[in-house]
Design an enzyme around this catalytic site. Structure first.
Site, short mmCIF file in Angstrom:
data_model
loop_
_atom_site.label_atom_id
_atom_site.label_comp_id
_atom_site.label_asym_id
_atom_site.label_seq_id
_atom_site.Cartn_x
_atom_site.Cartn_y
_atom_site.Cartn_z
N GLY A 18 0.84 -1.19 0.00
CA GLY A 18 0.00 0.00 0.00
C GLY A 18 0.88 1.24 0.00
N GLY A 52 -11.19 8.97 -0.59
CA GLY A 52 -10.76 10.20 0.06
C GLY A 52 -9.39 10.61 -0.46
CD GLU A 118 -12.53 13.98 2.20
OE1 GLU A 118 -12.02 13.32 3.12
OE2 GLU A 118 -12.35 13.72 1.00
CG HIS A 237 -16.67 5.86 5.40
ND1 HIS A 237 -17.80 6.48 4.90
CD2 HIS A 237 -15.63 6.64 5.04
CE1 HIS A 237 -17.43 7.58 4.26
NE2 HIS A 237 -16.12 7.70 4.33
NE ARG A 285 -14.14 9.37 7.25
CZ ARG A 285 -13.11 8.99 6.51
NH1 ARG A 285 -12.25 8.11 6.99
NH2 ARG A 285 -12.95 9.49 5.30
CG HIS A 342 -13.18 3.61 6.26
ND1 HIS A 342 -13.12 3.31 4.90
CD2 HIS A 342 -12.59 4.83 6.40
CE1 HIS A 342 -12.53 4.30 4.25
NE2 HIS A 342 -12.18 5.23 5.14
NE ARG A 377 -8.33 6.95 8.46
CZ ARG A 377 -8.86 7.34 7.30
NH1 ARG A 377 -8.50 8.49 6.75
NH2 ARG A 377 -9.75 6.58 6.68
CB SER A 382 -5.34 6.88 5.99
OG SER A 382 -6.18 7.03 4.87
#
Length: 533
Positions: A18, A52, A118, A237, A285, A342, A377, A382
């Site tokens: 990742g 995102g 956001e 999420h 969130r 999430h 978070r 992230s």
């Protein structure tokens, strides 16, 4: 280069491809002998699916300090201000470095990076790529760069065990036992191993993450003697596409839609966040996810009304395509949504440079717990976290590697995961350790996990190995924290506790092979964060 060196000798082995793993490998390339091990393809994992964007203080009216305050606030004031300041203070440079590597971020009519807002952000500071395909573009640009540098890439290869030397406090990690796509075992010796395996989404029935992201890196770290922390903070999420009860990976409906004016409504069209939080639909969130779950339980489905958002098809093509696959036109009708697992805010405990409490073992990205995310978070932190802390870890390992003075022990790798038993773990975690929890359900989950063969040292074809360890560790941590904070909600302890605010839950492996928890006072400096532009 594809494949491992004939002698299997490396300076660093990175597990995971990742954003964090790619950033780490890229920073080491040309300086250290590096192998990158990934269970799928180089551009696999959760990063590719991230809609995102990248949160950074790129706007003229923004600052790193404002970004830091929002991060602390979203994390229920449980994050570590020192590492948060590292993240927000390095975010702009991380984005600029990504651009230099060829990433194509969205621009406004003046050629500037287009910024949106956001949940939890006080400013428009989130940069996107392809509207809602930011993770895919970040992954593409980093993977392309890695392939152009001196990194040995082992795709479709599973890290089954860590090679270690010593015992107790003298234990050190010295490599990886990996199993290639043909089933052959490969021993990769290294002075340092970096776990960048992502989160635990595949341990829940529905998640925005791929099913193969099952917390295996956490199990590897536990068995090597590392400490985990903050595992109880599992973020859901609030707006995944409600597919009507299907399991597995579910499409994410990006938070950026709400940043552009989309509104959450119940089946009668009433705004579900009205009067619930000063930020309304853009509340953190954890707040929005619990509210959506509450409305769904009491009154049926919840919808995200994006019919007023302009240019949906061009600005949010991933969302539009996902909806179209289920017969929904989001420009004409509201989108049915539901919470889904999430992100894991906790992980392998590290310092601000990625070092764990086991010599030679490092962690970065969602698999790590630096204290950046606190109890919840902040949206779009992230990807930036992976870039910032991956680069920092690479810089550390370029300058200095752990000493290697003895040969590692030879360990027998664990068998492949039995999917049927893994499905049982998913149901258990979703039912008893999901968006709302209580002591009785968590105790039942612990008992059921402990009764599985993996808990009794049975290492046969039915084993779930490291996935079972990760699930058991999450349940143990959630059982230990008797309060509600951020994305950890206990119905039997619904209030936040000042005592728990000053303590964190650590998880390690006991002598009986079961995860055990301890509670540690938080003895860290908490510098004041000023809300200044």
């Amino acid at each position: 280069m594809t494949g491992a060196r004939a002698d299997g000798l490396y300076d660093v082995v990175v597990i995971g491809s990742g954003v964090a793993g790619l950033a780490t490998a890229l920073g080491l390339a040309g300086v250290r002998r590096v192998a990158l091990v990934t269970s799928g393809e180089l551009r696999g994992g959760s990063t590719t699916w991230a809609q995102g964007g990248l949160a950074a203080a790129l706007g003229e009216d923004d600052s790193a300090s404002l970004h830091a305050v929002d991060t602390v606030t979203a994390g229920s004031d449980f994050g570590d201000p020192a590492t948060i300041q590292i993240l927000t203070g390095s975010a702009v440079e991380a984005v600029c470095d990504l651009l230099r590597r060829g990433a194509r971020l969205d621009r406004d009519g003046f050629g500037r990076i287009a910024l949106t807002r956001e949940g939890g952000h006080s400013q428009r500071r989130v940069a996107h790529a392809g509207g809602d395909a930011s993770g895919a573009e970040v992954s593409r640009s980093l993977a392309t760069a890695v392939r152009q540098h001196d990194v040995d890439i082992l795709e479709h290869t599973e890290a089954r065990d860590l090679l270690t030397v010593g015992r107790g406090l003298d234990r050190a990690v010295r490599g990886v036992v990996a199993v290639g796509p043909d089933g052959s075992e490969q021993v990769l010796s290294a002075a340092a191993v970096v776990i960048a395996t992502g989160g635990i989404g595949g341990l829940f029935t529905t998640s925005t993450n791929p099913a193969e992201v099952t917390g295996a890196g956490l199990g590897l770290a536990l068995r090597a003697g590392a400490t985990l922390t903050d595992l109880e903070f599992v973020q859901f999420h609030p707006t995944a596409l409600d597919t009507g009860g299907g399991a597995g990976q579910v499409p994410l409906i990006t938070e950026a839609l709400r940043g552009e004016g989309a509104v959450l409504r119940d089946g009668r069209g009433r705004p579900v966040m009205a009067g619930r939080h000063p930020l309304g639909d853009l509340a953190p969130r954890d707040v929005v996810a619990r509210r959506v779950a509450e409305v769904r339980a009491a009154a049926g489905r919840v919808y995200l009304d994006a019919t007023s958002v302009d240019d949906l098809t061009s600005r949010f093509p991933t969302v539009v395509a996902a909806c179209a696959a289920h017969g929904i036109d989001p420009s004409a009708v509201p989108i049915p949504v539901a919470p889904a697992q999430h992100f894991s805010c906790g992980g392998i405990r590290t310092d601000e440079w990625g070092a764990t409490d086991v010599r030679g073992l490092f962690a970065v990205g969602e698999a790590a717990a630096t204290g950046v995310h606190g109890a919840n978070r902040l949206a779009s932190n992230s990807l930036v976290e992976g870039l910032v802390f991956g680069a920092r870890l690479a810089a550390r390992l370029c300058l200095s590697l752990p000493l290697t003075t003895s040969q590692p022990d030879t360990l027998t790798p664990r068998p492949a995961v039995n999917r049927a038993r893994l499905d049982g773990i998913r149901l258990l975690l979703s039912d008893d350790a999901g968006i709302r929890r209580d002591g009785a359900a968590l105790a039942d989950a612990a008992d059921r996990l402990a009764s599985m063969p993996s808990a009794q040292g049975v290492d046969d074809a039915d084993s779930v190995g490291d996935q079972w360890l990760a699930a058991s560790a999450v349940v143990a941590a959630a059982s230990t924290r008797r309060e509600s904070r951020g994305c950890h909600w206990r119905d039997d302890h619904p209030a936040a506790s000042e005592w728990w605010h000053r303590h964190r839950v650590l998880t390690s492996l006991g002598a009986d092979g079961l995860p055990v928890t301890t509670v540690e006072p938080i003895a860290r400096s908490r510098p004041a964060l000023e809300r200044t532009a």
